[in-house]
Scaffold this motif. Structure first.
Motif, mmCIF file in Angstrom:
data_model
loop_
_atom_site.group_PDB
_atom_site.id
_atom_site.type_symbol
_atom_site.label_atom_id
_atom_site.label_comp_id
_atom_site.label_asym_id
_atom_site.label_seq_id
_atom_site.Cartn_x
_atom_site.Cartn_y
_atom_site.Cartn_z
ATOM 1 N N ALA A 1 0.820 -1.211 0.000
ATOM 2 C CA ALA A 1 0.000 0.000 0.000
ATOM 3 C C ALA A 1 0.856 1.264 0.000
ATOM 4 O O ALA A 1 0.362 2.338 -0.286
ATOM 5 C CB ALA A 1 -0.934 -0.008 1.208
ATOM 6 N N GLU A 2 2.151 1.160 0.315
ATOM 7 C CA GLU A 2 3.015 2.326 0.345
ATOM 8 C C GLU A 2 3.476 2.735 -1.053
ATOM 9 O O GLU A 2 3.943 3.842 -1.235
ATOM 10 C CB GLU A 2 4.226 2.054 1.240
ATOM 11 N N ARG A 3 3.355 1.862 -2.019
ATOM 12 C CA ARG A 3 3.739 2.188 -3.388
ATOM 13 C C ARG A 3 2.637 3.012 -4.036
ATOM 14 O O ARG A 3 1.460 2.708 -3.895
ATOM 15 C CB ARG A 3 3.913 0.920 -4.208
ATOM 16 N N PRO A 4 3.005 4.028 -4.803
ATOM 17 C CA PRO A 4 1.958 4.805 -5.488
ATOM 18 C C PRO A 4 1.421 4.052 -6.695
ATOM 19 O O PRO A 4 2.130 3.291 -7.341
ATOM 20 C CB PRO A 4 2.693 6.079 -5.915
ATOM 21 N N LEU A 5 0.168 4.270 -6.991
ATOM 22 C CA LEU A 5 -0.436 3.702 -8.191
ATOM 23 C C LEU A 5 -0.122 4.650 -9.349
ATOM 24 O O LEU A 5 -0.319 5.856 -9.230
ATOM 25 C CB LEU A 5 -1.939 3.569 -8.012
ATOM 26 N N VAL A 6 0.379 4.106 -10.432
ATOM 27 C CA VAL A 6 0.705 4.923 -11.595
ATOM 28 C C VAL A 6 -0.454 4.826 -12.570
ATOM 29 O O VAL A 6 -0.804 3.738 -13.027
ATOM 30 C CB VAL A 6 2.019 4.460 -12.260
ATOM 31 N N LEU A 7 -1.045 5.970 -12.870
ATOM 32 C CA LEU A 7 -2.116 6.051 -13.849
ATOM 33 C C LEU A 7 -1.642 7.012 -14.933
ATOM 34 O O LEU A 7 -1.393 8.185 -14.669
ATOM 35 C CB LEU A 7 -3.413 6.555 -13.211
ATOM 36 N N VAL B 1 -7.004 7.182 -23.364
ATOM 37 C CA VAL B 1 -7.325 5.940 -22.667
ATOM 38 C C VAL B 1 -6.480 5.831 -21.401
ATOM 39 O O VAL B 1 -5.251 5.873 -21.466
ATOM 40 C CB VAL B 1 -7.061 4.715 -23.580
ATOM 41 N N PRO B 2 -7.126 5.685 -20.231
ATOM 42 C CA PRO B 2 -6.355 5.500 -19.000
ATOM 43 C C PRO B 2 -5.637 4.151 -18.998
ATOM 44 O O PRO B 2 -6.171 3.144 -19.454
ATOM 45 C CB PRO B 2 -7.414 5.532 -17.893
ATOM 46 N N VAL B 3 -4.407 4.165 -18.476
ATOM 47 C CA VAL B 3 -3.603 2.943 -18.379
ATOM 48 C C VAL B 3 -3.187 2.804 -16.921
ATOM 49 O O VAL B 3 -2.483 3.663 -16.380
ATOM 50 C CB VAL B 3 -2.362 3.000 -19.295
ATOM 51 N N LEU B 4 -3.620 1.727 -16.295
ATOM 52 C CA LEU B 4 -3.300 1.438 -14.903
ATOM 53 C C LEU B 4 -2.056 0.554 -14.882
ATOM 54 O O LEU B 4 -2.075 -0.561 -15.400
ATOM 55 C CB LEU B 4 -4.485 0.725 -14.242
ATOM 56 N N ARG C 1 -14.216 5.511 -18.000
ATOM 57 C CA ARG C 1 -13.747 5.096 -19.320
ATOM 58 C C ARG C 1 -13.149 3.699 -19.273
ATOM 59 O O ARG C 1 -12.669 3.242 -18.225
ATOM 60 C CB ARG C 1 -12.672 6.067 -19.830
ATOM 61 N N SER C 2 -13.168 3.031 -20.407
ATOM 62 C CA SER C 2 -12.488 1.745 -20.528
ATOM 63 C C SER C 2 -11.006 1.969 -20.289
ATOM 64 O O SER C 2 -10.435 2.962 -20.739
ATOM 65 C CB SER C 2 -12.700 1.150 -21.907
ATOM 66 N N THR C 3 -10.397 1.052 -19.580
ATOM 67 C CA THR C 3 -9.015 1.218 -19.133
ATOM 68 C C THR C 3 -8.175 0.046 -19.599
ATOM 69 O O THR C 3 -8.682 -1.056 -19.804
ATOM 70 C CB THR C 3 -8.982 1.302 -17.588
ATOM 71 N N ARG C 4 -6.897 0.305 -19.773
ATOM 72 C CA ARG C 4 -5.942 -0.759 -20.091
ATOM 73 C C ARG C 4 -5.088 -1.019 -18.863
ATOM 74 O O ARG C 4 -4.895 -0.141 -18.026
ATOM 75 C CB ARG C 4 -5.070 -0.350 -21.264
ATOM 76 N N ILE D 1 -11.559 -3.306 -17.994
ATOM 77 C CA ILE D 1 -10.245 -3.478 -18.617
ATOM 78 C C ILE D 1 -10.465 -3.999 -20.037
ATOM 79 O O ILE D 1 -11.086 -5.044 -20.235
ATOM 80 C CB ILE D 1 -9.353 -4.455 -17.821
ATOM 81 N N THR D 2 -9.955 -3.245 -21.024
ATOM 82 C CA THR D 2 -10.165 -3.622 -22.428
ATOM 83 C C THR D 2 -8.867 -3.962 -23.154
ATOM 84 O O THR D 2 -8.905 -4.303 -24.332
ATOM 85 C CB THR D 2 -10.873 -2.498 -23.188
#
Length: 186
Positions: free
Chosen positions: A18-24, A30-33, A62-65, A93-94
């Protein structure tokens, strides 16, 4: 007396996901997780649950990758991650971003066949047994020789590509032969 041993790098990161940041990031619109490729499934699931809510507004339905990076594709875990994102966060997730070696290993594992790619970047040139002077001689001699006589008189058969073990005369109809009469039942 206590003995402290250094933890392997992957193990230390699995202890505090949980200490790591989520990169978006965005690929055009198109959002990429991007998920860490060194977390096993259980810590990754907890990491997603802890970090995802703060990014839902940026995704905006939105649809995300999903960017798996160099993570091995384990179909069961991948389905569970996609299901988690869809059911708990309404994120569809597409598509996936993965490296070429990961795709190659996944395909070989699923197909249970060795895959031999033809034109991946960085491949060595194909070496043949034919010398360049032999190729030039063959091209020159084929240009000076007269065209071969057709083996068969039907012009439709001359335009058909046949397997190597057949010749056009193999396809000519044979005269019908009388079949032997079936014997009487016993």
């Amino acid at each position: 007396m206590s003995l402290e041993l250094p933890l392997p790098s992957g193990f230390a990161s699995a202890l505090a996901p949980a200490e790591r940041p989520l990169v978006l990031r965005f690929a055009e619109t198109v959002p990429v997780l991007q998920v860490p490729d060194d977390l096993p499934f259980e810590p990754l699931r907890d990491w997603i649950r802890a970090r995802m809510p703060e990014h839902l507004a940026a995704i905006g339905g939105r649809s995300t990758r999903l960017d798996l990076g160099a993570r091995e594709i384990k179909l069961f875990d991948l389905r569970r991650i996609v299901h988690l994102l869809r059911e708990e966060f309404s994120v569809e997730i597409t598509g996936l971003y993965v490296t070429q070696p990961v795709i190659h290993r996944f395909a070989e594992r699923e197909l249970k066949l060795k895959l031999l790619p033809l034109d991946w970047p960085g491949d060595e040139p194909v070496v043949t047994d034919v010398r360049p002077d032999e190729v030039a001689t063959e091209e020159l001699s084929s240009a000076t020789e007269p065209a071969a006589e057709p083996v068969c008189g039907d012009p439709r058969l001359q335009t058909i590509t046949l397997p190597n073990d057949l010749v056009p005369t193999d396809l000519l109809p044979e005269p019908a032969r009388a079949l032997p009469r079936p014997s009487a039942p016993r």
